[in-house]
Design a protein around this motif. Structure first.
Motif, PDB file in Angstrom:
ATOM      1  N   ILE A 112     -20.519  -4.378  -8.050  1.00  7.75           N
ATOM      2  CA  ILE A 112     -20.919  -4.654  -9.432  1.00  7.75           C
ATOM      3  C   ILE A 112     -19.943  -4.102 -10.476  1.00  7.75           C
ATOM      4  CG2 ILE A 112     -22.630  -4.024 -11.191  1.00  7.75           C
ATOM      5  CD1 ILE A 112     -24.803  -4.688  -9.196  1.00  7.75           C
ATOM      6  N   PRO A 113     -19.496  -2.827 -10.393  1.00 10.19           N
ATOM      7  CA  PRO A 113     -18.576  -2.339 -11.431  1.00 10.19           C
ATOM      8  C   PRO A 113     -17.306  -3.170 -11.540  1.00 10.19           C
ATOM      9  CG  PRO A 113     -19.451  -0.505 -10.171  1.00 10.19           C
ATOM     10  CD  PRO A 113     -19.866  -1.757  -9.449  1.00 10.19           C
ATOM     11  N   LEU A 114     -16.739  -3.566 -10.394  1.00  6.53           N
ATOM     12  CA  LEU A 114     -15.515  -4.369 -10.412  1.00  6.53           C
ATOM     13  C   LEU A 114     -15.769  -5.745 -11.021  1.00  6.53           C
ATOM     14  CD1 LEU A 114     -12.566  -4.884  -9.656  1.00  6.53           C
ATOM     15  CD2 LEU A 114     -13.349  -5.580  -7.377  1.00  6.53           C
ATOM     16  N   TRP A 117     -16.385  -5.479 -14.691  1.00  5.39           N
ATOM     17  CA  TRP A 117     -15.121  -5.236 -15.407  1.00  5.39           C
ATOM     18  C   TRP A 117     -14.310  -6.526 -15.538  1.00  5.39           C
ATOM     19  CZ3 TRP A 117     -10.049  -5.146 -13.090  1.00  5.39           C
ATOM     20  CH2 TRP A 117      -9.045  -4.767 -13.981  1.00  5.39           C
ATOM     21  N   LEU A 118     -14.290  -7.316 -14.467  1.00  4.59           N
ATOM     22  CA  LEU A 118     -13.497  -8.543 -14.479  1.00  4.59           C
ATOM     23  C   LEU A 118     -14.079  -9.603 -15.414  1.00  4.59           C
ATOM     24  CD1 LEU A 118     -12.635  -8.948 -10.680  1.00  4.59           C
ATOM     25  CD2 LEU A 118     -11.031  -8.456 -12.532  1.00  4.59           C
ATOM     26  N   PHE A 119     -15.404  -9.782 -15.383  1.00  2.00           N
ATOM     27  CA  PHE A 119     -16.013 -10.894 -16.090  1.00  2.00           C
ATOM     28  C   PHE A 119     -16.643 -10.502 -17.427  1.00  2.00           C
ATOM     29  CE2 PHE A 119     -15.950 -12.280 -11.659  1.00  2.00           C
ATOM     30  CZ  PHE A 119     -15.391 -13.539 -11.794  1.00  2.00           C
ATOM     31  N   LEU A 120     -17.155  -9.276 -17.527  1.00  2.00           N
ATOM     32  CA  LEU A 120     -17.814  -8.859 -18.770  1.00  2.00           C
ATOM     33  C   LEU A 120     -16.997  -7.851 -19.559  1.00  2.00           C
ATOM     34  CD1 LEU A 120     -21.517  -8.427 -17.529  1.00  2.00           C
ATOM     35  CD2 LEU A 120     -20.359 -10.482 -18.373  1.00  2.00           C
ATOM     36  N   LYS A 121     -15.846  -7.433 -18.994  1.00  2.00           N
ATOM     37  CA  LYS A 121     -14.973  -6.447 -19.647  1.00  2.00           C
ATOM     38  C   LYS A 121     -15.689  -5.129 -19.905  1.00  2.00           C
ATOM     39  CE  LYS A 121     -11.986  -9.746 -19.688  1.00  2.00           C
ATOM     40  NZ  LYS A 121     -10.983  -9.790 -18.592  1.00  2.00           N
ATOM     41  N   GLU A 122     -16.675  -4.808 -19.029  1.00  2.00           N
ATOM     42  CA  GLU A 122     -17.361  -3.527 -19.160  1.00  2.00           C
ATOM     43  C   GLU A 122     -16.469  -2.409 -18.623  1.00  2.00           C
ATOM     44  OE1 GLU A 122     -21.137  -3.697 -17.235  1.00  2.00           O
ATOM     45  OE2 GLU A 122     -21.986  -5.106 -18.692  1.00  2.00           O
ATOM     46  N   LYS A 123     -16.513  -1.286 -19.288  1.00  2.00           N
ATOM     47  CA  LYS A 123     -15.671  -0.155 -18.922  1.00  2.00           C
ATOM     48  C   LYS A 123     -16.155   0.470 -17.615  1.00  2.00           C
ATOM     49  CE  LYS A 123     -13.944   4.272 -20.657  1.00  2.00           C
ATOM     50  NZ  LYS A 123     -14.037   5.271 -21.758  1.00  2.00           N
ATOM     51  N   ILE A 124     -15.207   0.795 -16.735  1.00  2.00           N
ATOM     52  CA  ILE A 124     -15.522   1.494 -15.491  1.00  2.00           C
ATOM     53  C   ILE A 124     -15.175   2.966 -15.674  1.00  2.00           C
ATOM     54  CG2 ILE A 124     -15.093   1.679 -13.018  1.00  2.00           C
ATOM     55  CD1 ILE A 124     -14.261  -1.189 -12.960  1.00  2.00           C
ATOM     56  N   THR A 125     -16.191   3.834 -15.609  1.00  2.00           N
ATOM     57  CA  THR A 125     -15.953   5.266 -15.745  1.00  2.00           C
ATOM     58  C   THR A 125     -15.722   5.892 -14.376  1.00  2.00           C
ATOM     59  OG1 THR A 125     -18.290   5.852 -15.541  1.00  2.00           O
ATOM     60  CG2 THR A 125     -17.489   5.289 -17.756  1.00  2.00           C
ATOM     61  N   VAL A 171     -26.597 -12.202 -14.624  1.00  2.00           N
ATOM     62  CA  VAL A 171     -27.854 -11.885 -15.301  1.00  2.00           C
ATOM     63  C   VAL A 171     -27.593 -10.995 -16.497  1.00  2.00           C
ATOM     64  CG1 VAL A 171     -30.019 -10.594 -15.094  1.00  2.00           C
ATOM     65  CG2 VAL A 171     -29.371 -12.218 -13.321  1.00  2.00           C
ATOM     66  N   ARG A 172     -26.724 -10.004 -16.313  1.00  2.00           N
ATOM     67  CA  ARG A 172     -26.379  -9.104 -17.415  1.00  2.00           C
ATOM     68  C   ARG A 172     -25.796  -9.885 -18.591  1.00  2.00           C
ATOM     69  NH1 ARG A 172     -27.244  -5.006 -20.770  1.00  2.00           N
ATOM     70  NH2 ARG A 172     -25.330  -4.250 -21.702  1.00  2.00           N
TER      71      ARG A 172
END
Length: 292
Positions: A112-114, A117-125, A171-172
């Motif tokens: 999910i994090p990857l 990050w790829l599709f939603l540009k969410e930051k990976i901490t 979904v997110r």
């Protein structure tokens, strides 16, 4: 103001995802019993058609407004990958110990994090990455590679897990504009249409016992989906995804009570890793880590 609201929503999101995992594990119990006499295609079809029936009151109440969406292509994509994951996951439940099947299904937080990050540009901490890595170790301990992690069933389970992760991230993205009920409705709608095709060739009369398991599985699955959709509406997918691992713990409990499946030492170590991954997602722990 947004950050404060996000922090306040995080515990609720974690609670929603925990409820989703509990209901999903109970769904697994129903599917295991149904799979003794019912084929995989039938189980998938009933899971979707039952979900579709649940939304009849919403359709009556809201009319055409309930269907209105500008994200039809995203609903379609989410339905396709989610349905493919469902076929694989239900097959794993029918042929593996319940806890092991849940391990493969709920390995999705690893991806999910990857994907987020790829599709939603969410930051990976660093904390998110650490939780995913620890969760992966937990999965490996429970699955026990020396027992055949890379056999056909395990590959089906892991591929289903990756597809489920893609569905979760979609979904997110959908929750930005779509209510959870509409998201689940479209999944059931497209899922029913697609899964009805193989059902057409193998349809037969079903016993009341079989129908009770199939209907209960469909109800539990769809309520679980609504909880999940609400969770991902309240918090980023990569941030709360590892909470899904708790379904493995629930599955282990049901496996013991219903089928006398006892975890060995490796499984216990794996569960400990999984719980650690969940704790790393806790907002209280993360705030303590930031302050140290």
């Amino acid at each position: 103001m947004t950050n404060v609201s996000s922090k306040q929503n995080l515990p609720i999101a974690i609670l929603c995802l925990t409820c989703s995992a509990l209901l999903f594990s109970l769904m697994g119990v129903c599917i295991r019993y149904a799979s003794y006499t019912v084929d995989n295609a039938t189980v998938v079809f009933f899971r979707n058609i039952v979900g579709l029936c649940i939304f009849i009151p919403f359709i009556i109440k809201y009319g055409s407004a309930f269907f209105k969406t500008e994200k039809l292509w995203m609903h379609t994509w989410r339905s396709i990958v989610g349905l493919m994951a469902m076929y694989g996951f239900f097959y794993a439940i029918a042929h593996l110990n319940l806890s092991n099947a849940m391990v493969f299904s709920y390995s999705s937080p690893i991806f999910i994090p990857l994907i987020a990050w790829l599709f939603l540009k969410e930051k990976i901490t660093k904390t998110m990455l650490l939780a995913a890595i620890i969760g992966l170790f937990g999965v490996l301990f429970v699955a026990k590679p020396d027992s055949g992690l890379l056999n056909l069933l395990s590959i089906i389970g892991l591929v289903s897990s990756f597809l489920a992760a893609m569905a979760f991230v979609t979904v997110r993205a959908l929750t930005a504009t779509e209510p959870p009920e509409r998201i689940v409705f479209y999944f059931c709608f497209f899922g029913t249409i697609i899964s009805s095709i193989p059902m057409f060739f193998i349809w037969r009369p079903y016993t009341y016992t079989e129908l009770s398991y199939l209907i209960c599985a469909g109800i539990l699955a769809n309520i679980s989906q609504i909880f999940m959709s609400n969770a991902y509406k309240l918090a980023p997918a990569g941030q709360i995804g590892p909470v899904n691992y708790i379904a493995i713990i629930f599955a282990g409990i049901w496996g013991y009570f219903f089928w006398h499946e006892l975890p060995d030492i490796y499984s216990i170590i794996g569960f400990a890793f999984i719980l650690s991954a969940i704790l790393l997602c806790s907002p209280l722990l993360r705030s303590k880590l930031k302050n140290t």
